[in-house]
Scaffold this motif. Structure first.
Motif, PDB file in Angstrom:
ATOM      1  N   PRO A 109      -4.916 -18.435  -0.951  1.00 18.00           N
ATOM      2  CA  PRO A 109      -6.170 -19.134  -1.257  1.00 18.00           C
ATOM      3  C   PRO A 109      -5.924 -20.379  -2.096  1.00 18.00           C
ATOM      4  CG  PRO A 109      -5.939 -17.198  -2.641  1.00 18.00           C
ATOM      5  CD  PRO A 109      -4.810 -17.146  -1.654  1.00 18.00           C
ATOM      6  N   ALA A 110      -6.898 -21.282  -2.058  1.00 18.42           N
ATOM      7  CA  ALA A 110      -6.772 -22.550  -2.783  1.00 18.42           C
ATOM      8  C   ALA A 110      -7.221 -22.431  -4.235  1.00 18.42           C
ATOM      9  CB  ALA A 110      -7.593 -23.629  -2.084  1.00 18.42           C
ATOM     10  N   GLY A 111      -7.725 -21.271  -4.659  1.00 15.31           N
ATOM     11  CA  GLY A 111      -8.216 -21.119  -6.020  1.00 15.31           C
ATOM     12  C   GLY A 111      -7.104 -21.090  -7.047  1.00 15.31           C
ATOM     13  N   ASN A 112      -7.497 -21.028  -8.325  1.00 14.07           N
ATOM     14  CA  ASN A 112      -6.532 -21.071  -9.413  1.00 14.07           C
ATOM     15  C   ASN A 112      -6.206 -19.704  -9.997  1.00 14.07           C
ATOM     16  OD1 ASN A 112      -6.343 -23.906  -9.362  1.00 14.07           O
ATOM     17  ND2 ASN A 112      -8.249 -24.074 -10.547  1.00 14.07           N
ATOM     18  N   PHE A 113      -6.857 -18.639  -9.512  1.00 15.05           N
ATOM     19  CA  PHE A 113      -6.645 -17.317 -10.098  1.00 15.05           C
ATOM     20  C   PHE A 113      -5.663 -16.477  -9.284  1.00 15.05           C
ATOM     21  CE2 PHE A 113      -7.992 -12.813 -10.525  1.00 15.05           C
ATOM     22  CZ  PHE A 113      -7.578 -12.641 -11.848  1.00 15.05           C
ATOM     23  N   VAL A 114      -5.887 -16.381  -7.988  1.00  6.22           N
ATOM     24  CA  VAL A 114      -5.010 -15.615  -7.107  1.00  6.22           C
ATOM     25  C   VAL A 114      -4.134 -16.580  -6.323  1.00  6.22           C
ATOM     26  CG1 VAL A 114      -4.895 -13.982  -5.192  1.00  6.22           C
ATOM     27  CG2 VAL A 114      -6.684 -13.751  -6.924  1.00  6.22           C
ATOM     28  N   ASN A 115      -2.818 -16.398  -6.439  1.00  7.66           N
ATOM     29  CA  ASN A 115      -1.896 -17.273  -5.729  1.00  7.66           C
ATOM     30  C   ASN A 115      -1.718 -16.843  -4.275  1.00  7.66           C
ATOM     31  OD1 ASN A 115       0.181 -19.480  -5.893  1.00  7.66           O
ATOM     32  ND2 ASN A 115       1.480 -17.795  -5.208  1.00  7.66           N
ATOM     33  N   GLU A 116      -1.623 -15.541  -4.043  1.00  3.15           N
ATOM     34  CA  GLU A 116      -1.556 -15.006  -2.688  1.00  3.15           C
ATOM     35  C   GLU A 116      -1.965 -13.546  -2.698  1.00  3.15           C
ATOM     36  OE1 GLU A 116       0.676 -12.618  -1.408  1.00  3.15           O
ATOM     37  OE2 GLU A 116       1.965 -12.354  -3.149  1.00  3.15           O
ATOM     38  N   TYR A 117      -2.502 -13.082  -1.570  1.00  2.00           N
ATOM     39  CA  TYR A 117      -2.816 -11.667  -1.444  1.00  2.00           C
ATOM     40  C   TYR A 117      -2.534 -11.241  -0.008  1.00  2.00           C
ATOM     41  CZ  TYR A 117      -7.234 -13.250   0.644  1.00  2.00           C
ATOM     42  OH  TYR A 117      -8.175 -13.857   1.441  1.00  2.00           O
ATOM     43  N   SER A 118      -2.270  -9.961   0.171  1.00  2.00           N
ATOM     44  CA  SER A 118      -1.909  -9.483   1.504  1.00  2.00           C
ATOM     45  C   SER A 118      -2.521  -8.117   1.759  1.00  2.00           C
ATOM     46  CB  SER A 118      -0.388  -9.421   1.662  1.00  2.00           C
ATOM     47  OG  SER A 118       0.184  -8.534   0.719  1.00  2.00           O
ATOM     48  N   PHE A 119      -2.854  -7.869   3.023  1.00  2.00           N
ATOM     49  CA  PHE A 119      -3.284  -6.563   3.475  1.00  2.00           C
ATOM     50  C   PHE A 119      -2.076  -5.876   4.109  1.00  2.00           C
ATOM     51  CE2 PHE A 119      -6.978  -9.372   3.638  1.00  2.00           C
ATOM     52  CZ  PHE A 119      -7.878  -8.656   2.860  1.00  2.00           C
ATOM     53  N   GLN A 120      -1.863  -4.630   3.729  1.00  2.00           N
ATOM     54  CA  GLN A 120      -0.644  -3.948   4.136  1.00  2.00           C
ATOM     55  C   GLN A 120      -0.975  -2.588   4.734  1.00  2.00           C
ATOM     56  OE1 GLN A 120       1.065  -3.716   0.273  1.00  2.00           O
ATOM     57  NE2 GLN A 120       1.286  -5.924   0.060  1.00  2.00           N
ATOM     58  N   GLY A 121      -0.210  -2.213   5.736  1.00  2.00           N
ATOM     59  CA  GLY A 121      -0.332  -0.899   6.334  1.00  2.00           C
ATOM     60  C   GLY A 121       1.048  -0.314   6.583  1.00  2.00           C
ATOM     61  N   ARG A 122       1.156   0.991   6.391  1.00  2.00           N
ATOM     62  CA  ARG A 122       2.465   1.640   6.533  1.00  2.00           C
ATOM     63  C   ARG A 122       2.273   3.046   7.087  1.00  2.00           C
ATOM     64  NH1 ARG A 122       5.392   5.207   3.445  1.00  2.00           N
ATOM     65  NH2 ARG A 122       7.672   5.007   3.577  1.00  2.00           N
ATOM     66  N   VAL A 123       3.146   3.433   8.019  1.00  2.00           N
ATOM     67  CA  VAL A 123       3.130   4.778   8.587  1.00  2.00           C
ATOM     68  C   VAL A 123       4.557   5.311   8.579  1.00  2.00           C
ATOM     69  CG1 VAL A 123       2.673   6.199  10.621  1.00  2.00           C
ATOM     70  CG2 VAL A 123       1.141   4.290  10.063  1.00  2.00           C
ATOM     71  N   GLU A 124       4.734   6.537   8.095  1.00  2.00           N
ATOM     72  CA  GLU A 124       6.022   7.220   8.214  1.00  2.00           C
ATOM     73  C   GLU A 124       5.773   8.600   8.811  1.00  2.00           C
ATOM     74  OE1 GLU A 124      10.080   8.104   5.700  1.00  2.00           O
ATOM     75  OE2 GLU A 124       8.174   8.220   4.623  1.00  2.00           O
ATOM     76  N   MET A 125       6.429   8.875   9.928  1.00  2.00           N
ATOM     77  CA  MET A 125       6.312  10.159  10.616  1.00  2.00           C
ATOM     78  C   MET A 125       7.702  10.765  10.719  1.00  2.00           C
ATOM     79  SD  MET A 125       2.984  10.082  11.467  1.00  2.00           S
ATOM     80  CE  MET A 125       2.751  11.255  12.791  1.00  2.00           C
ATOM     81  N   ILE A 126       7.814  12.068  10.376  1.00  2.00           N
ATOM     82  CA  ILE A 126       9.101  12.753  10.402  1.00  2.00           C
ATOM     83  C   ILE A 126       8.972  14.023  11.238  1.00  2.00           C
ATOM     84  CG2 ILE A 126      10.918  13.836   9.006  1.00  2.00           C
ATOM     85  CD1 ILE A 126      10.064  12.080   6.676  1.00  2.00           C
TER      86      ILE A 126
END
Length: 739
Positions: free
Chosen positions: A510-527
């Motif tokens: 984002p172009a704002g001054n508070f958050v430099n970057e943010y990400s949405f994350q997903g993870r799956v582990e199946m055993i």
């Protein structure tokens, strides 16, 4: 294996499409016969006649603009040394240096680091750093610098650096002997990069410009260091590093008399060629090594503790980065420990060893390691020989194929005893891939083991593939370990399973001054367990990011499933276990926050709340640190867990707390005191470590250690008792002598 072949062909396709349209940045090193006094002032005439590396580019908070605090790097050399002059500009004079200790961690402090890829393979490099107080650090980067595990500060050698603070900038001078480096005779240029932390502006910058979704030390984006005249060989390079040590230790639990010890030994380093080095060790002593940080153990499997012994840390990338962190065929901490007649793990003295490592030619690296331990048949310990061969052949631009063979040979074993293991051998091959600009990287491997009484060649296989660009990151992992696979000199977290682990990240800036970057994350582990079915899964989704002051955070929601084959106490408190052949599924939320490391008070926090097997758990952990620059810090590590498990009569708790004082009297005298209390082991450990670096890479150590049995849950009247278990004090002197 069909999947592995398909992904391999995809990587080759993308490699063919990779291109670097712009020519690399260049800096020229001029040859000089003038004397350069290394005092950090840059007042010699030679510096005025050089064109520096300049125009540093921001890495944080943006990676598309020129840095506000600019840097200039000048290069000169003679027959013996490389000389580097540095000017670092800033907006003021409030330099942030939290400690005077050598080999500091750079984040959050003012400092600059130089990276030399002397073989231009974009895979391995040396780095040298300095801060405004003149404190220096050095180390190596492996595997292209694609991951923070590729960064290793354990490599030590003789070189000099000094810095001087001025109004709005600081200057530095480095003198790096060519004998400390490895390179091809007749080299005309090296790959070169540099990165800087400017704490006054919370700005990170790099000379060549590196996308901030990659680590700053990534070797794919380096420029060039061009030599005015080709480099010549530095000739023989032999160093002797003898030591003497003496100590006293007493086992109060056993009630035996104090044991006085004395030892002498040392290391020899021989430069076989400009690219190949031989290291010898005789009766090595590791008494100065800091104790492991204790952890709260809630796992069903073995916990990994990193190697801390200097001899094994050097060239660790060549020997120890095969497989994955959970399927590692060679783990050096297995050397020097053995099981006695009481089936207890005890130290097994190392008599000596040798290691040959380096480059045979421009594209082929070799590593040979041989270590021998002592026999103690009275206590049931057999002398053992450990031999390792590692080969790494570079292919394509930044990729390699590596081969490993490990042989553990136990001596004086009754070969007719079916429970005896006279040997264990592991052989395997790894393919490590990285395209030219690092958007695709990963590895695949196939290993097999050989042991007495095992039919066939049980094997293990895994693959990791990463696609990483500015806004999107995709990772695929899969692993398989046969139930009979044995790597006795490795770290194998679990066996008899197949797993897949895809991950996804989408990042916004984002172009704002508070958050430099943010990400949405997903993870799956199946055993899965072959012939049984699914045994575990972890599915999580969350958000993470970086704030303008470089604080970092993550929050995720998780769904977990576990099938227990055996009885297991999930609280780690020696309570009644859950019964085997049962399964559990539960939801939880966890989060992590890592504060701005340039502040006087810093902290990191990790929180867990939610379901846990058939109950409920709240957990919190982290550390709070008070920095008092430039002398050091006081910190407290902590971990607390609360369990509400319906099958138990009462709630359970675990507590781990570890105050630590790190004080640097000067750039050569350091004191670290570490106290750890762990409710799981009912143990309090005190470790105080004094170090005096009286000459380059030469040290005097004084190490004091105490262990106390703390409390007794079966006797409330002794809940706060401190009964001493053992105590020791050791003094050690080492000296580095160049011949």
């Amino acid at each position: 294996m069909r999947y592995a072949l398909v992904i391999f062909l995809i990587c080759l396709f993308w490699h063919a499409r990779s291109s670097n349209g712009d020519g690399p940045k260049k800096v020229i090193a001029k040859k000089t016969t003038n004397t350069i006094v290394v005092d950090g002032l840059l007042d010699e005439p030679v510096w005025q006649n050089l064109v520096p590396a300049r125009d540093f580019i921001q890495y944080f908070p943006l990676d598309t603009v020129l840095a506000k605090g600019q840097t200039e790097i000048f290069m000169a050399y003679d027959e013996q040394n490389l000389y580097v002059g540095i000017v670092c500009h800033a907006k003021g004079n409030k330099w942030n240096v939290n400690s005077l200790r050598r080999d500091y961690r750079a984040s959050g402090m003012d400092n600059i680091t130089l990276v030399f890829d002397s073989f231009e393979d974009q895979t391995n490099a040396f780095f040298f750093g300095i801060n405004p107080e003149g404190v220096i650090r050095e180390g190596i980067i492996a595997n292209g610098g694609s991951d923070f595990r590729d960064f290793d500060e354990s490599w030590d050698n003789k070189w000099r650096g000094e810095a001087t603070k001025h109004d709005g900038f600081y200057t530095a001078e480095l003198e790096i002997p060519f004998s400390t480096l490895r390179f091809n005779k007749g080299s005309k240029k090296w790959k070169f990069g540099a990165y800087r932390f400017d704490a006054q502006d919370t700005e990170w910058s790099t000379w060549t410009g590196i996308p901030n979704n990659y680590p700053m030390m990534n070797l794919a984006y380096n420029g060039e260091l061009v030599w005015e005249e080709p480099l010549e060989s530095t000739g023989s390079n032999i160093s002797l590093i003898p030591y003497v040590s003496a100590g006293v230790n007493k086992d109060y639990e056993a009630g035996t008399p104090a044991d006085e010890t004395a030892s002498i030994g040392g290391d020899v380093k021989v430069g076989i060629s400009s690219g190949l080095n031989l290291d010898l060790t005789i009766n090595p002593d590791f008494s100065q090594v800091e104790v492991d940080r204790q952890i709260t153990d809630l796992s069903r499997f073995e916990i990994f503790f990193p190697e801390r012994r200097q001899f094994f840390l050097e060239n660790a990338d060549l020997f120890g980065r095969f497989g994955t962190s959970s399927i590692n065929p060679f783990f050096t901490r297995r050397i020097g420990v053995a099981r006695n007649n009481q089936d207890e793990l005890v130290q097994n003295r190392i008599l000596g060893g040798a290691r040959l490592s380096g480059k045979l030619n421009e594209n082929l690296r070799i590593g040979l390691l041989n270590m021998q331990t002592e026999s103690d048949l009275e206590n049931g310990i057999h002398g053992t020989n450990f031999a390792v061969l590692a080969l790494q052949q570079k292919i394509l631009k930044r990729s390699n194929i590596s081969f490993l063979f490990v042989n553990k040979q136990v001596q004086n074993v009754d070969r007719e005893d079916p429970e005896s293991s006279a040997y264990n051998r592991v052989a395997g091959i790894d393919f490590n891939y990285a395209n030219e600009r690092n958007s695709w990287f990963g590895k695949t491997f196939l290993h097999t083991s050989m042991s007495p009484g095992t039919d066939g060649l049980p094997w293990t296989h895994g693959m990791n593939v990463n696609y990483d660009v500015k806004n999107v990151g995709i990772t695929w992992n899969h692993e398989y370990v046969h139930e009979d696979y044995q790597a006795e000199v490795g770290f194998i977290r679990r066996k008899n399973y197949f797993s897949i682990n895809p991950e996804f990240r989408y990042t916004r800036y984002p172009a704002g001054n508070f958050v430099n970057e943010y990400s949405f994350q997903g993870r799956v582990e199946m055993i899965w367990r072959p012939s049984f079915g699914k045994t575990d899964h972890d599915i999580s989704a969350g958000i993470g990011g970086t704030l303008a002051d470089n604080s970092r955070f993550t929050v995720s929601v998780n769904n977990s499933y576990v099938y227990l084959f055996d009885d297991f106490d999930p609280t780690g408190t020696d309570s009644q276990p859950l019964q085997g052949d049962t399964d559990y599924q539960y939801f939880s939320i966890d989060g992590f926050f890592f504060s701005d490391q340039s502040k006087r008070v810093t902290y990191r926090l990790r929180q867990y709340i939610g379901g846990y097997f058939n109950g409920f758990r709240i957990g919190t952990g982290g550390a709070v640190t008070l920095n008092y620059p430039p002398r050091g810090s006081v910190s407290i590590d902590f971990n607390w867990n609360y369990f509400d498990m319906p099958y138990l009569e009462s709630n359970k708790q675990t507590l781990l707390i570890g105050p630590r004082i790190d004080y640097t009297f000067s750039r050569s005298i350091f004191l670290t005191t570490f106290i750890q209390y762990n409710s799981q082991s009912k143990n309090t450990n005190i470790n105080a470590r004094f170090q005096w670096r009286f000459a380059p890479v030469s040290d005097f150590f004084l190490v004091y250690t105490d262990n106390y049995l703390t409390g007794d849950v079966d006797d409330p009247s002794r809940r706060f008792a401190f009964d001493i278990k053992n105590r020791s004090i050791v003094a050690k002197l080492t000296y580095w002598l160049n011949l």
